[in-house]
Design a protein around this motif. Structure first.
Motif, short mmCIF file in Angstrom:
data_model
loop_
_atom_site.label_atom_id
_atom_site.label_comp_id
_atom_site.label_asym_id
_atom_site.label_seq_id
_atom_site.Cartn_x
_atom_site.Cartn_y
_atom_site.Cartn_z
N LYS A 340 -25.18 29.61 -26.28
CA LYS A 340 -26.61 29.31 -26.21
C LYS A 340 -27.40 30.20 -27.17
O LYS A 340 -28.33 29.72 -27.85
CB LYS A 340 -27.12 29.50 -24.79
CG LYS A 340 -26.66 28.43 -23.80
CD LYS A 340 -27.24 28.70 -22.41
CE LYS A 340 -26.84 27.61 -21.43
NZ LYS A 340 -27.39 27.88 -20.07
N LEU A 343 -26.89 29.00 -30.78
CA LEU A 343 -27.65 27.77 -31.03
C LEU A 343 -29.13 28.09 -31.22
O LEU A 343 -29.78 27.56 -32.14
CB LEU A 343 -27.46 26.80 -29.86
CG LEU A 343 -26.12 26.08 -29.76
CD1 LEU A 343 -25.98 25.38 -28.41
CD2 LEU A 343 -25.95 25.07 -30.90
N ALA A 344 -29.67 28.93 -30.37
CA ALA A 344 -31.10 29.25 -30.45
C ALA A 344 -31.44 29.98 -31.74
O ALA A 344 -32.49 29.73 -32.36
CB ALA A 344 -31.51 30.10 -29.24
N ARG A 378 -23.18 21.16 -27.39
CA ARG A 378 -24.60 21.14 -27.72
C ARG A 378 -25.39 21.90 -26.66
O ARG A 378 -24.85 22.25 -25.61
CB ARG A 378 -25.11 19.70 -27.78
CG ARG A 378 -24.36 18.79 -28.74
CD ARG A 378 -24.98 17.39 -28.76
NE ARG A 378 -25.00 16.80 -27.42
CZ ARG A 378 -24.01 16.05 -26.93
NH1 ARG A 378 -22.93 15.83 -27.65
NH2 ARG A 378 -24.10 15.53 -25.72
N GLU A 379 -26.66 22.12 -26.93
CA GLU A 379 -27.50 22.88 -26.00
C GLU A 379 -27.52 22.24 -24.62
O GLU A 379 -27.51 22.94 -23.60
CB GLU A 379 -28.92 22.99 -26.55
CG GLU A 379 -29.83 23.86 -25.70
CD GLU A 379 -31.22 24.00 -26.30
OE1 GLU A 379 -32.02 24.77 -25.76
OE2 GLU A 379 -31.50 23.32 -27.31
#
Length: 431
Positions: A340, A343-344, A378-379
């Motif tokens: 996470k 991704l962010a 994916r998120e």
């Protein structure tokens, strides 16, 4: 050269090969390339920089082979002996070859170097030999006939040899009376072992056609399945075999030829206009390295994070410090936070995160050496799995990196079934 398969021998030279300082990969390359012309190597000999031994071996080979490929010993130093030895065995003098000199002049000019005496040694070749162009390096190859045997001499640098083999194969093919129909289809797979693949094929395809030769080449992390035919009329039979293999192993097949797992992932990302980020601990950036070896990888890979220490996992990726303290770095919660966080911070569409115990120390009864948590996705859809590869450290890192890439490949292709290695490698921590 006729269509009768020639008797081929290889002569590898150099003290560095004999001592183990250099690992011989060139003979495998030569054999694989010759196989495309239905030529096989039936004898290979490695000899150090010993003039008497090299002369004796070369004289023997030319009496018992149709084609000899000599690899190594063409450079500018005193231990590069191939040209002098070939001239002696052939009974011809050494002479400066004008084509080799011109090649050296062009090679030096392109690098703003002076053509010195040491480099000119590479132009002193057996009189009457044919030049084999070297598109990359300074030392040309050469060929000549000895005792009715064609001898082709090549440099030892693998990249130079690879480029020259294209030229050599064209020459060998042109000498054949009719085109060779020998054809090899290579399927790259991940997550299969040789013995298990062979057993599955034997159980499910008991009537495998004799005209389609089945072969395997195991490696890390991929395994190659080879389907070879010797006549064009056998291509339909091979296609049927391929379709049967796809029905058995389709989800494990990455692609054809030399396709790499990272290459396939990047292709799938490009097809969808998507990007990938990585957050790595135990693999130390290997996943990012596998991706960035592929030309054009920047289109699908924008950022990778190597967060080895716990405080870096927290400060760089935002992993919760309390989670690290209570669950440990090798845990589902941590790899999920790592994914996470990557991704962010990257803005990518997909992430791979890994944290494990590569060994040889650091394991426990609950989390033995070889334990790794993977996170990918994916998120809005991050998946996790705990696996165990209790193998040597470098192999552990290779297999973990490949597994992460494979799970993204499967997600991009919409493959929901679990791979075989999940069933083999899952741990009690998964429950």
């Amino acid at each position: 050269m006729t269509n009768q398969p020639p008797r081929v021998q290889l002569l590898l030279t150099g003290n560095e090969i004999m001592s183990g300082d250099t690992v011989d990969s060139n003979s495998a390359m030569i054999a694989q390339r010759l196989a495309t012309l239905a030529m096989s190597v039936y004898r290979k000999v490695t000899v150090g920089d010993d003039v008497a031994l090299l002369k004796g071996e070369l004289a023997y080979m030319t009496e018992h082979a149709d084609l000899v490929i000599v690899n190594g010993g063409l450079g500018p130093t005193v231990d590069d002996l191939t040209a002098e030895i070939l001239a002696d065995v052939a009974g011809v003098p050494i002479a400066e070859h004008p084509t080799a000199v011109a090649h050296l002049e062009q090679w030096c000019a392109g690098r703003n170097l002076a053509l010195n005496t040491a480099n000119l040694k590479q132009a002193m070749l057996p009189a009457g030999c044919e030049i084999v162009d070297n598109p990359i390096g300074s030392a040309v190859g050469f060929a000549l006939e000895i005792n009715g045997c064609r001898v082709i001499c090549t440099p030892g640098v693998p990249s130079e040899l690879a480029a020259m083999m294209d030229i050599i194969l064209d020459q060998l093919a042109a000498a054949q009376d009719t085109p060779v129909e020998h054809d090899i289809l290579r399927l790259q797979t991940f997550g299969l072992g040789e013995s298990s693949a062979q057993q599955i094929i034997a159980d499910n395809i008991p009537d495998w056609p004799a005209e389609v030769e089945l072969g395997f080449r195991a490696g890390a992390p991929q395994m190659e399945i080879k389907l070879t035919v010797s006549r064009s009329t056998d291509l339909p039979a091979r296609q049927r075999c391929r379709e049967q293999l796809e029905s058995l192993f389709g989800e494990h097949i990455i692609g054809e030829g030399d396709t790499l797992l990272a290459e396939r992932v990047l292709e799938l990302l490009a097809d969808r206009g998507q990007t990938l980020t990585t957050a790595e601990s135990c693999t130390g950036g290997l996943i990012a390295s596998m991706l960035t070896r592929i030309p054009g990888s920047s289109a699908g890979f924008h950022a990778g994070f190597v967060t080895y220490a716990n405080d870096i996992k927290a400060s760089v990726l935002g992993v919760d410090e309390a989670t690290l303290a209570t669950k440990g770095a090798v845990s589902e919660a941590v790899v999920r936070d790592m994914a996470k966080g990557a991704l962010a911070r990257s803005g990518a569409n997909y992430a791979i995160a890994v944290s494990g115990i590569a060994g040889p120390d650091g394991g426990s009864e609950e989390k033995p050496v070889g334990t790794v948590w993977l996170a990918w996705g994916r998120e809005d859809n991050i998946r996790t799995r705990c696996l165990c590869w209790p193998v040597e450290r470098t192999l552990f890192q290779t297999m973990v990196a490949a597994a992460g890439l494979d799970m993204i490949r499967r997600m991009l292709l919409g493959i929901d079934s679990e791979p075989r290695y999940f069933r083999q490698r899952s741990t009690k921590a998964q429950a």
